[in-house]
Design a protein around this motif. Structure first.
Motif, short mmCIF file in Angstrom:
data_model
loop_
_atom_site.label_atom_id
_atom_site.label_comp_id
_atom_site.label_asym_id
_atom_site.label_seq_id
_atom_site.Cartn_x
_atom_site.Cartn_y
_atom_site.Cartn_z
N LEU A 230 -38.39 67.48 83.79
CA LEU A 230 -39.21 68.53 83.18
C LEU A 230 -38.50 69.88 83.22
N ARG A 231 -37.75 70.13 84.29
CA ARG A 231 -37.02 71.40 84.34
C ARG A 231 -35.95 71.44 83.26
N ASP A 232 -35.29 70.32 83.02
CA ASP A 232 -34.31 70.27 81.92
C ASP A 232 -35.00 70.56 80.59
N LEU A 233 -36.17 69.94 80.37
CA LEU A 233 -36.88 70.16 79.11
C LEU A 233 -37.36 71.60 78.97
N ALA A 234 -37.57 72.27 80.10
CA ALA A 234 -38.08 73.65 80.05
C ALA A 234 -37.08 74.61 79.43
N SER A 235 -35.82 74.22 79.31
CA SER A 235 -34.82 75.07 78.68
C SER A 235 -34.60 74.73 77.21
N ASP A 236 -35.46 73.88 76.67
CA ASP A 236 -35.32 73.52 75.26
C ASP A 236 -35.48 74.76 74.39
N PRO A 237 -34.68 74.92 73.35
CA PRO A 237 -34.80 76.11 72.50
C PRO A 237 -36.08 76.15 71.68
N ASP A 238 -36.79 75.04 71.55
CA ASP A 238 -38.01 75.01 70.76
C ASP A 238 -39.19 75.58 71.56
N ASP A 239 -39.89 76.56 70.98
CA ASP A 239 -41.00 77.22 71.67
C ASP A 239 -42.12 76.24 72.02
N VAL B 68 -41.97 72.97 72.59
CA VAL B 68 -41.58 72.08 73.69
C VAL B 68 -41.79 72.79 75.03
N ARG B 69 -41.37 74.04 75.11
CA ARG B 69 -41.51 74.76 76.38
C ARG B 69 -42.98 74.97 76.74
N ALA B 70 -43.82 75.25 75.75
CA ALA B 70 -45.25 75.42 76.03
C ALA B 70 -45.86 74.12 76.53
N TYR C 3 -46.88 79.56 81.92
CA TYR C 3 -47.64 78.50 81.26
C TYR C 3 -48.17 77.51 82.29
N ALA C 4 -47.33 77.15 83.25
CA ALA C 4 -47.74 76.18 84.27
C ALA C 4 -48.85 76.73 85.16
N LEU C 5 -48.72 77.99 85.60
CA LEU C 5 -49.69 78.55 86.55
C LEU C 5 -51.07 78.71 85.94
N ARG C 6 -51.16 78.81 84.62
CA ARG C 6 -52.47 79.01 84.02
C ARG C 6 -53.36 77.78 84.19
N VAL C 7 -52.76 76.59 84.40
CA VAL C 7 -53.57 75.38 84.56
C VAL C 7 -54.28 75.38 85.92
N PRO C 8 -53.58 75.51 87.05
CA PRO C 8 -54.31 75.57 88.32
C PRO C 8 -55.14 76.84 88.47
N ALA C 9 -54.75 77.93 87.81
CA ALA C 9 -55.53 79.17 87.93
C ALA C 9 -56.95 79.00 87.41
N ALA C 10 -57.15 78.07 86.49
CA ALA C 10 -58.48 77.84 85.92
C ALA C 10 -59.39 77.07 86.86
N ARG C 11 -58.83 76.54 87.96
CA ARG C 11 -59.65 75.80 88.93
C ARG C 11 -59.96 76.68 90.13
N PRO C 12 -61.23 76.86 90.45
CA PRO C 12 -61.58 77.76 91.56
C PRO C 12 -60.92 77.40 92.88
N ASP C 13 -60.69 76.09 93.15
CA ASP C 13 -60.11 75.71 94.44
C ASP C 13 -58.62 76.00 94.50
N LEU C 14 -57.95 76.10 93.34
CA LEU C 14 -56.52 76.37 93.32
C LEU C 14 -56.19 77.82 92.98
N ARG C 15 -57.16 78.58 92.51
CA ARG C 15 -56.91 79.97 92.11
C ARG C 15 -56.32 80.80 93.26
N PRO C 16 -56.80 80.68 94.51
CA PRO C 16 -56.18 81.48 95.58
C PRO C 16 -54.69 81.19 95.75
N LEU C 17 -54.27 79.95 95.53
CA LEU C 17 -52.85 79.61 95.65
C LEU C 17 -52.04 80.30 94.55
N VAL C 18 -52.57 80.31 93.35
CA VAL C 18 -51.89 81.00 92.25
C VAL C 18 -51.82 82.50 92.54
N ASP C 19 -52.91 83.07 93.02
CA ASP C 19 -52.91 84.50 93.35
C ASP C 19 -51.84 84.82 94.39
#
Length: 763
Positions: free
Chosen positions: A472-481, A483-485, A525-541
């Protein structure tokens, strides 16, 4: 359609520069100084080859080169590319929908359950919707049913158990064919549903003309006629419909409910349902189904499976199993029998385990990550993962010379076989690429819930965490917007299973990477997924706070800025703005770009509420000497990166978002004119001003409405002072200069006409 914007780039430099050393400022841009080349700040320049210091004299000390990471020292002759905020918002919504089945971190229509909890409404899965649309077998009195329910906003569809009530309800709602259908939770509080529909329909246009299915509500005994009457009125206002299914064994608890009931009538025979569903499953090869049905062993199994009170759903599920057990043109009956016996408890495990080899399973995982993207992207990503898990080819030494065996046969199965194995489909569409809309084939699972199931299964059931994250880290450098999202969203989904592990193994390093500007976007992009969960929001903060406060790593602060815009902004724009306000004190180019992108995200998330807040904040920066340089850069960046599509007379017109907001809202017009006056007179970013106004003029060139609004805005700006008027005229003159290869003559003429009364007043 929003005009495409260039992809993010590493800040432009006037010449080659070496890579920065750890904990040092980046090497200077531009030509090398005399004496052999640039040196790290604070160190002497290397002597030119073959030269030596004069005898008895000390070596000359090179003057420290300016730190080009700072805005004040940056080469301003090449305006930086601005990424399109509207396209980014669209990509994130689509990625969330395609992978996790929900718009994480954004607006969601939620219903109230009987115990007071709220739960998002889920859209009907594509697999079920298509199965009903193309393989539905009409009950015996279907014409009567359709006549009785015609023009009703609320229908109670009543039938015996296992008679296919839910499929019939969906089929009723599939007229018109483009209606969006939602599943309501069985525990929904019908007394509250009407008010929720009226409230959320104002913010979510997807609810307009929608259909809702409520299968056998758990609190049926408490349902009364007045509740459905309220629902009728609410559904009428948004042109929507509700079909509620009810078993014939249930009693009606209120006489007023009788008027809503439609009886389904006699059910079709399960064998007919099985045959129709099998024909649909094998539709790519119509000649195959008759031969399968003629198999005597399969006919025997069919009699065993569809005996007694076998319902319509069991018949449809059996057709799916048979289609998955095809071996060429024949069915592996033993495997089909085994799968039907275990289906209830091991359905998903059986499917994934039945995939024949590593490439097929890697393709299933790649499709889960890139669900809904182009077929070529999915296949390429699957090949990358297969190469990680399957190892390199093995040389063979038979004969006088070594021969490399075909270790992965590209012809082992065709696309039709692959799609059947994966329960996937390929469809034609139009995608937005770097050069504009283009035809493409996108690949996706038939079942909307499959992508997240596959990701969770791969993560929890197999010890391949490191390989999966490295891929996934390799794919994260793909030039296509896109794919990265999608990759960022997939990393966010995995972080919900093991937040600390995913962050420490992948996201932490990406967050402080100075060389790859794509990484900070993917982390946000990745952090927005756990941030939407109340139990994981403190970790993102906590993660964002650590990056935010690290003064020694501006790359980490830039990632924190992106997280405030993408991950935390939807959960509280005020707090995000306050955080970005403090970061605006830091003089760093990459950080300023991240602030601009995040402010654009906030506007696109809710332009009605957030646009005045953002523009007011940036306007204040222009008047603050500590933030003025960042403020000017950010304003010009927003001017270039924000566009909005607007439908007029059936034609889609692209507007500069700030101009459209100012055109619609009087209170923003004055703010925008004052900001343009400031950047025009400042002289700090002359080529950036020229590029931003040229972008607006290019959009105005193709539409009269945009042209009129831009002319009015620039005329108002010019009227603020005589010098400002002269500067505006200088910009306009360039739009039709002979050397301009992309002239805007219509816009130039319109602006000059609008400026003429102002010049006469000054005269």
């Amino acid at each position: 359609m929003t005009a495409p914007a260039p992809k993010p780039q590493v800040p432009a430099q006037a010449g080659p520069a070496p890579q920065p050393a750890p904990k040092q400022a980046p090497a200077p841009a531009g030509p090398n100084p005399p004496g052999g080349g640039a040196a790290p700040p604070g160190q002497p320049a290397a002597p030119a080859p073959g030269s030596a210091p004069a005898p008895g004299s000390a070596p000359d000390q090179a003057t420290p080169a300016p730190d080009t990471s700072k805005l004040e020292n940056n080469d301003r002759s090449k305006p930086h590319s601005a990424t399109n905020a509207q396209q980014r918002a669209d990509r994130l919504r689509e990625a969330s929908s395609k992978i996790s089945g929900d718009f994480v971190g954004g607006h969601k229509f939620e219903i109230v359950l009987g115990d007071g909890r709220c739960k998002p409404v889920q859209r009907l899965g594509t697999t079920l919707a298509e199965a009903v649309r193309f393989a539905f077998v009409k009950p015996g009195e279907w014409s009567r049913v359709t006549t009785e329910q015609h023009d009703r906003r609320v229908v109670i569809l009543r039938a015996a158990p296992n008679q296919g009530k839910s499929a019939a309800a969906i089929r009723l709602l599939q007229a018109p064919s483009d209606r969006v259908i939602y599943n309501l939770d069985r525990d929904v509080d019908l007394a509250e549903l009407a008010s929720l529909l009226q409230r959320d329909a104002k913010n979510d246009r997807a609810l307009t003309a929608a259909g809702f299915v409520l299968s056998e509500p758990s609190a049926w005994a408490a349902v009364r006629g007045w509740m459905l009457q309220q629902l009728e009125a609410a559904l009428e206002t948004i042109d929507a419909r509700l079909v509620l299914t009810l078993s014939s064994t249930e009693t009606l608890t209120d006489d007023e409910l009788h008027g809503y009931v439609v009886d389904l009538g006699p059910a079709p025979h399960p064998n007919d349902v099985f045959t129709r569903h099998l024909e649909w499953r094998l539709r790519d090869d119509p000649a195959l189904c008759p031969g399968v049905l003629a198999d005597a062993e399969l006919a025997k199994l069919t009699g065993e499976v569809l005996t007694g009170d076998a319902g319509m759903k069991r018949a449809a599920d059996y057709a799916l199993v048979v289609s998955q057990c095809l071996d060429g043109t024949a069915v592996d009956v033993a495997r089909a029998r085994d799968r039907m016996s275990r289906q209830a408890v091991e359905g998903f495990d059986i499917w994934f385990g039945s995939l024949p080899d590593v490439p097929a399973r890697c393709l299933a995982i790649a499709l889960a990550v890139l669900n809904g993207l182009s077929y070529e992207h999915v296949v390429r990503a699957a090949g990358m993962l297969t190469a990680r898990l399957d190892g390199p080819p093995t040389p063979m030494h038979s004969g006088p010379a070594p021969v490399r065996a075909p270790w992965r046969d590209p012809f082992r199965r065709n696309r039709r076989e692959v799609l059947r194995l994966l329960r996937a489909t390929v469809r034609d569409t139009v995608t937005r690429g770097p050069f504009g809309p283009a035809p493409a084939e996108v690949m996706e699972y038939r079942d909307d819930g499959h992508p997240e199931q596959v990701l969770e299964h791969a993560w929890r059931e197999f010890g391949m965490h490191r390989e999966l994250l490295a891929w996934l880290r390799d794919l994260a450098s793909d030039p296509d917007d896109e794919v990265r999202a999608w990759v960022g969203t997939a990393l966010g989904v995995l972080s919900r299973y093991a937040f600390g592990y995913v962050y420490s193994q992948v996201l932490a390093g990406m967050a402080i990477d100075r060389d790859n500007l794509f990484n900070r976007e993917v982390v946000a992009y990745a952090l927005r997924v756990p941030a939407a969960r109340p139990d994981l929001r403190p970790l993102v903060d906590a993660v964002v706070a650590g990056l935010y406060g690290n003064l020694d790593n501006p790359a980490g602060q830039a990632t924190a800025a992106r997280a405030h815009g993408i991950a935390l902004g939807p959960l509280g724009a005020g707090a995000a703005l306050a955080a970005l306000d403090r970061l605006a004190l830091v003089d760093n180019l990459d950080l300023a770009i991240s602030i601009g992108d995040s402010l654009g995200d906030l506007i696109m998330q809710d332009d009605l509420r957030n646009a005045p807040l953002v523009l007011s904040r940036v306007s204040n920066w222009l008047r603050d000497r500590r933030r003025s340089l960042v403020g000017e850069f950010v304003f010009l960046y927003l001017a270039r990166s924000l566009t909005t599509d607007h439908e007029t007379g059936g034609q889609r017109i692209t507007w500069p978002t700030l101009l459209m907001l100012a055109d619609e809202r009087q209170e923003l017009r004055r703010v925008l004119m004052e900001m343009w006056r400031h950047v025009l007179n400042s002289g700090a970013w002359p080529l950036y001003v020229e590029a931003a106004l040229a972008d607006w003029a290019a959009l105005a060139e193709t539409d009269t409405g945009v042209r009129t609004s831009l002319s009015r805005m620039l005329a108002g700006t010019a009227s603020l002072s005589e010098r400002t008027g002269s500067l505006v005229l200088r910009q306009v003159a360039q739009w039709r200069a002979p050397e301009n290869l992309q002239p805007k003559p219509r816009t130039a003429l319109a602006v000059e006409e609008a400026l003429r009364p102002a010049r006469n007043d000054v005269a």
